[in-house]
Design a protein around this motif. Structure first.
Motif, PDB file in Angstrom:
ATOM      1  N   ARG A  16       0.803  -1.228   0.000  1.00 31.26           N
ATOM      2  CA  ARG A  16       0.000   0.000   0.000  1.00 31.26           C
ATOM      3  C   ARG A  16       0.833   1.275   0.000  1.00 31.26           C
ATOM      4  NH1 ARG A  16      -2.722  -1.106   5.950  1.00 31.26           N
ATOM      5  NH2 ARG A  16      -0.878  -0.638   7.237  1.00 31.26           N
ATOM      6  N   GLN A  17       1.862   1.336   0.823  1.00 33.41           N
ATOM      7  CA  GLN A  17       2.676   2.547   0.848  1.00 33.41           C
ATOM      8  C   GLN A  17       3.465   2.701  -0.445  1.00 33.41           C
ATOM      9  OE1 GLN A  17       6.359   3.758   3.536  1.00 33.41           O
ATOM     10  NE2 GLN A  17       4.449   3.966   4.702  1.00 33.41           N
ATOM     11  N   TRP A  18       3.987   1.607  -0.936  1.00 38.92           N
ATOM     12  CA  TRP A  18       4.738   1.624  -2.195  1.00 38.92           C
ATOM     13  C   TRP A  18       3.842   2.071  -3.343  1.00 38.92           C
ATOM     14  CZ3 TRP A  18       3.939  -1.950  -6.370  1.00 38.92           C
ATOM     15  CH2 TRP A  18       4.898  -1.883  -7.382  1.00 38.92           C
ATOM     16  N   LEU A  19       2.592   1.598  -3.370  1.00 41.03           N
ATOM     17  CA  LEU A  19       1.674   1.945  -4.440  1.00 41.03           C
ATOM     18  C   LEU A  19       1.431   3.448  -4.487  1.00 41.03           C
ATOM     19  CD1 LEU A  19      -0.273   0.926  -6.659  1.00 41.03           C
ATOM     20  CD2 LEU A  19      -2.034   0.721  -4.886  1.00 41.03           C
ATOM     21  N   TYR A  20       1.159   4.045  -3.343  1.00 41.78           N
ATOM     22  CA  TYR A  20       0.865   5.476  -3.301  1.00 41.78           C
ATOM     23  C   TYR A  20       2.125   6.330  -3.491  1.00 41.78           C
ATOM     24  CZ  TYR A  20      -3.987   4.984  -1.771  1.00 41.78           C
ATOM     25  OH  TYR A  20      -5.331   4.710  -1.713  1.00 41.78           O
ATOM     26  N   ARG A  21       3.192   5.969  -2.794  1.00 48.26           N
ATOM     27  CA  ARG A  21       4.346   6.867  -2.735  1.00 48.26           C
ATOM     28  C   ARG A  21       5.351   6.665  -3.863  1.00 48.26           C
ATOM     29  NH1 ARG A  21       5.646   7.690   3.740  1.00 48.26           N
ATOM     30  NH2 ARG A  21       3.456   7.702   4.424  1.00 48.26           N
ATOM     31  N   VAL A  22       5.432   5.458  -4.392  1.00 51.63           N
ATOM     32  CA  VAL A  22       6.395   5.186  -5.460  1.00 51.63           C
ATOM     33  C   VAL A  22       5.701   5.148  -6.819  1.00 51.63           C
ATOM     34  CG1 VAL A  22       8.113   3.563  -6.357  1.00 51.63           C
ATOM     35  CG2 VAL A  22       7.918   3.937  -3.880  1.00 51.63           C
ATOM     36  N   VAL A  23       4.671   4.312  -6.939  1.00 51.62           N
ATOM     37  CA  VAL A  23       3.986   4.181  -8.220  1.00 51.62           C
ATOM     38  C   VAL A  23       3.281   5.480  -8.599  1.00 51.62           C
ATOM     39  CG1 VAL A  23       2.217   2.937  -9.519  1.00 51.62           C
ATOM     40  CG2 VAL A  23       3.712   1.694  -7.929  1.00 51.62           C
ATOM     41  N   PHE A  24       2.526   6.049  -7.642  1.00 49.27           N
ATOM     42  CA  PHE A  24       1.782   7.274  -7.932  1.00 49.27           C
ATOM     43  C   PHE A  24       2.418   8.536  -7.331  1.00 49.27           C
ATOM     44  CE2 PHE A  24      -1.328   3.995  -8.835  1.00 49.27           C
ATOM     45  CZ  PHE A  24      -1.901   4.485  -9.999  1.00 49.27           C
ATOM     46  N   ARG A  25       3.579   8.401  -6.683  1.00 52.00           N
ATOM     47  CA  ARG A  25       4.454   9.518  -6.274  1.00 52.00           C
ATOM     48  C   ARG A  25       3.724  10.573  -5.435  1.00 52.00           C
ATOM     49  NH1 ARG A  25       6.448  10.860 -12.202  1.00 52.00           N
ATOM     50  NH2 ARG A  25       6.422  12.922 -11.264  1.00 52.00           N
ATOM     51  N   SER A  26       2.963  10.134  -4.459  1.00 56.89           N
ATOM     52  CA  SER A  26       2.208  11.078  -3.634  1.00 56.89           C
ATOM     53  C   SER A  26       3.110  12.022  -2.848  1.00 56.89           C
ATOM     54  CB  SER A  26       1.292  10.313  -2.660  1.00 56.89           C
ATOM     55  OG  SER A  26       2.053   9.548  -1.741  1.00 56.89           O
ATOM     56  N   THR A  27       4.299  11.561  -2.481  1.00 60.73           N
ATOM     57  CA  THR A  27       5.206  12.394  -1.682  1.00 60.73           C
ATOM     58  C   THR A  27       5.613  13.681  -2.400  1.00 60.73           C
ATOM     59  OG1 THR A  27       7.090  11.125  -2.503  1.00 60.73           O
ATOM     60  CG2 THR A  27       6.126  10.410  -0.423  1.00 60.73           C
ATOM     61  N   GLU A  28       5.595  13.647  -3.723  1.00 62.79           N
ATOM     62  CA  GLU A  28       5.998  14.823  -4.495  1.00 62.79           C
ATOM     63  C   GLU A  28       4.924  15.909  -4.518  1.00 62.79           C
ATOM     64  OE1 GLU A  28       7.383  13.749  -8.374  1.00 62.79           O
ATOM     65  OE2 GLU A  28       8.387  11.926  -7.642  1.00 62.79           O
ATOM     66  N   TYR A  29       3.738  15.597  -3.994  1.00 62.71           N
ATOM     67  CA  TYR A  29       2.616  16.541  -4.096  1.00 62.71           C
ATOM     68  C   TYR A  29       2.066  16.966  -2.737  1.00 62.71           C
ATOM     69  CZ  TYR A  29       2.673  15.391  -9.031  1.00 62.71           C
ATOM     70  OH  TYR A  29       3.062  15.218 -10.341  1.00 62.71           O
ATOM     71  N   TYR A  30       2.788  16.607  -1.655  1.00 61.89           N
ATOM     72  CA  TYR A  30       2.326  17.005  -0.329  1.00 61.89           C
ATOM     73  C   TYR A  30       2.103  18.519  -0.223  1.00 61.89           C
ATOM     74  CZ  TYR A  30       3.589  12.382   1.581  1.00 61.89           C
ATOM     75  OH  TYR A  30       3.669  11.038   1.857  1.00 61.89           O
ATOM     76  N   HIS A  31       3.022  19.285  -0.787  1.00 63.22           N
ATOM     77  CA  HIS A  31       2.974  20.749  -0.655  1.00 63.22           C
ATOM     78  C   HIS A  31       2.706  21.438  -1.999  1.00 63.22           C
ATOM     79  CE1 HIS A  31       4.652  19.941   3.321  1.00 63.22           C
ATOM     80  NE2 HIS A  31       5.576  19.221   2.726  1.00 63.22           N
ATOM     81  N   SER A  32       2.229  20.665  -2.947  1.00 64.35           N
ATOM     82  CA  SER A  32       2.024  21.197  -4.293  1.00 64.35           C
ATOM     83  C   SER A  32       0.663  21.892  -4.423  1.00 64.35           C
ATOM     84  CB  SER A  32       2.113  20.062  -5.311  1.00 64.35           C
ATOM     85  OG  SER A  32       1.700  20.489  -6.585  1.00 64.35           O
ATOM     86  N   PRO A  33       0.600  22.950  -5.209  1.00 66.25           N
ATOM     87  CA  PRO A  33      -0.688  23.616  -5.449  1.00 66.25           C
ATOM     88  C   PRO A  33      -1.644  22.773  -6.288  1.00 66.25           C
ATOM     89  CG  PRO A  33       1.022  24.607  -6.807  1.00 66.25           C
ATOM     90  CD  PRO A  33       1.721  23.681  -5.844  1.00 66.25           C
ATOM     91  N   VAL A  34      -1.136  21.711  -6.907  1.00 64.19           N
ATOM     92  CA  VAL A  34      -2.003  20.845  -7.718  1.00 64.19           C
ATOM     93  C   VAL A  34      -2.247  19.509  -7.012  1.00 64.19           C
ATOM     94  CG1 VAL A  34      -1.337  21.916  -9.901  1.00 64.19           C
ATOM     95  CG2 VAL A  34      -0.019  19.965  -9.037  1.00 64.19           C
ATOM     96  N   MET A  35      -2.154  19.513  -5.695  1.00 66.62           N
ATOM     97  CA  MET A  35      -2.346  18.285  -4.931  1.00 66.62           C
ATOM     98  C   MET A  35      -3.706  17.643  -5.205  1.00 66.62           C
ATOM     99  SD  MET A  35      -4.017  16.920  -2.085  1.00 66.62           S
ATOM    100  CE  MET A  35      -4.455  18.318  -1.063  1.00 66.62           C
ATOM    101  N   LEU A  36      -4.757  18.441  -5.255  1.00 70.40           N
ATOM    102  CA  LEU A  36      -6.092  17.882  -5.480  1.00 70.40           C
ATOM    103  C   LEU A  36      -6.193  17.212  -6.845  1.00 70.40           C
ATOM    104  CD1 LEU A  36      -8.603  20.493  -4.000  1.00 70.40           C
ATOM    105  CD2 LEU A  36      -7.981  18.247  -3.088  1.00 70.40           C
ATOM    106  N   ALA A  37      -5.563  17.795  -7.843  1.00 73.48           N
ATOM    107  CA  ALA A  37      -5.555  17.185  -9.175  1.00 73.48           C
ATOM    108  C   ALA A  37      -4.812  15.856  -9.138  1.00 73.48           C
ATOM    109  CB  ALA A  37      -4.921  18.132 -10.187  1.00 73.48           C
TER     110      ALA A  37
END
Length: 364
Positions: free
Chosen positions: A299-320
């Motif tokens: 689960r963590q690998w899927l979100y953070r590596v495959v879909f790279r959620s960590t790169e959008y924590y502080h991004s203005p396009v997080m919702l997108a």
């Protein structure tokens, strides 16, 4: 739910509930995007950040997802009589298949210990609280129906109020006497079952949009305010809120979340929609999407590596990015489930069909 049960009294599918079930699995993916052990958004952003408030808002709107699944299933089960052993067997085999598959993928990508253990296998197969509790509810529903059908409308309503007070309201504000399981256990499922059964028996067809929609939005907004109070409350007011709620606003059995889930259920149940094959087919992947993407090793690998959620924590396009992640995870898991169904159709299913006890039914 089986295809035969997911139909209204007239024998046709309720497309509104199909659509709600599809929405509910998307809500689950949103919750996991925010969860610190998966996507991690709410564990990484600080209060006062824009994405903190956006994350809390999406969390509050989505926290009723599991309640919605129970309400939908209970609505159909309350009009049924028989437990199908085959349904439980099919769910069990799906858990085993994905437990083994996900553990193998985890080993291949170095996401699990190098040596397989029985504990790892059990975690990969059975670490699915919702599925396990749902199966319990499915096994006992005929007994619940027998009770419901022998009591009057007034006593049914009285039973709901008792369950709501002691299974929802009490744990929402005070837990030093009774221990709350935060809505993960069978008590919250039984409360929701009683409510859905009452709606099925006595409240079908009532479309009070002028009440339902504002009440739903108001309930969610109040839950959000309670959840956010540490970021704006001070002094005695904050002390009072801590004493009363102590961070319970995102529990599944929090009284406002129970209310919100029932209101949204009523809104979708009463929608006048044409039958949609696409919605019907897509909602049928809900359980498998949950099982696949929530695997403890992936689960963590899927979100953070495959879909790279960590790169959008502080991004203005997080919702997108959140929307893309929800769509991507659903499509990926649905594709895997399609292949599993095809495999089982020519291998496992014919064998199970020949085993007599796996195809039995029972009533209370």
């Amino acid at each position: 739910m089986s295809e035969s049960l997911q139909r209204n009294a007239g024998g046709q599918r309720n497309t509104g509930l199909d659509l709600l079930r599809l929405l509910a699995i998307c809500m689950v993916i949103v919750l996991h995007y925010n969860y610190f052990r998966m996507g991690g958004l709410l564990g990484a952003v600080a209060p006062k950040e824009t994405n903190y408030y956006l994350g809390q808002t999406t969390e509050t709107f989505s926290i009723i997802a599991c309640n919605l699944f129970v309400l939908i299933s209970a609505y159909y089960l309350s009009a049924a009589n028989r437990v199908k052993v085959r349904k439980v067997v099919d769910i069990g085999l799906m858990l085993v298949f994905y437990g083994l598959l996900c553990l193998a993928v985890a080993y291949a990508f170095g996401l699990a210990p190098t040596e397989a253990t029985g504990s790892d296998l059990m975690k990969s197969i059975l670490n699915r609280w919702f599925v396990v509790t749902y199966v319990i509810l499915y096994l006992i529903f005929p007994f619940l129906n027998r009770v419901i059908r022998t009591i009057s409308r007034r006593k049914h309503l009285y039973l709901i109020w008792l369950a709501f007070i002691f299974f929802s309201v009490w744990p929402s504000v005070y837990t030093k006497v009774t221990v709350s399981d935060k809505g993960y256990g069978i008590t919250n499922f039984i409360l929701l079952y009683l409510i859905a059964a009452y709606i099925r028996r006595y409240a079908d067809g009532r479309k009070r949009w002028g009440v339902l929609i504002p009440a739903y939005l108001g309930s969610v907004a109040l839950t959000l305010l309670i959840q956010l109070y540490p970021s704006y409350a001070e002094g005695s007011f904050r002390d009072f809120m801590d004493f009363v709620f102590m961070g319970k606003a995102l529990n599944y059995n929090f009284f406002l979340n129970v209310v919100s889930s029932v209101l949204l259920f009523l809104i979708f149940k009463n929608l006048s929609l044409r039958q949609s094959r696409a919605v019907t087919k897509l909602q049928g992947f809900s359980l498998s999407v949950y099982v696949i993407h929530e695997n403890i090793f992936l689960r963590q690998w899927l979100y953070r590596v495959v879909f790279r959620s960590t790169e959008y924590y502080h991004s203005p396009v997080m919702l997108a990015h959140l929307a893309v992640t929800v769509l991507g995870i659903f499509v990926l898991c649905a594709a895997v489930e399609t292949l599993r169904r095809l495999l089982f159709r020519y291998t496992v299913d014919p064998l199970i069909s020949r085993v007599h006890w796996m195809n039995l039914t029972y009533t209370a």
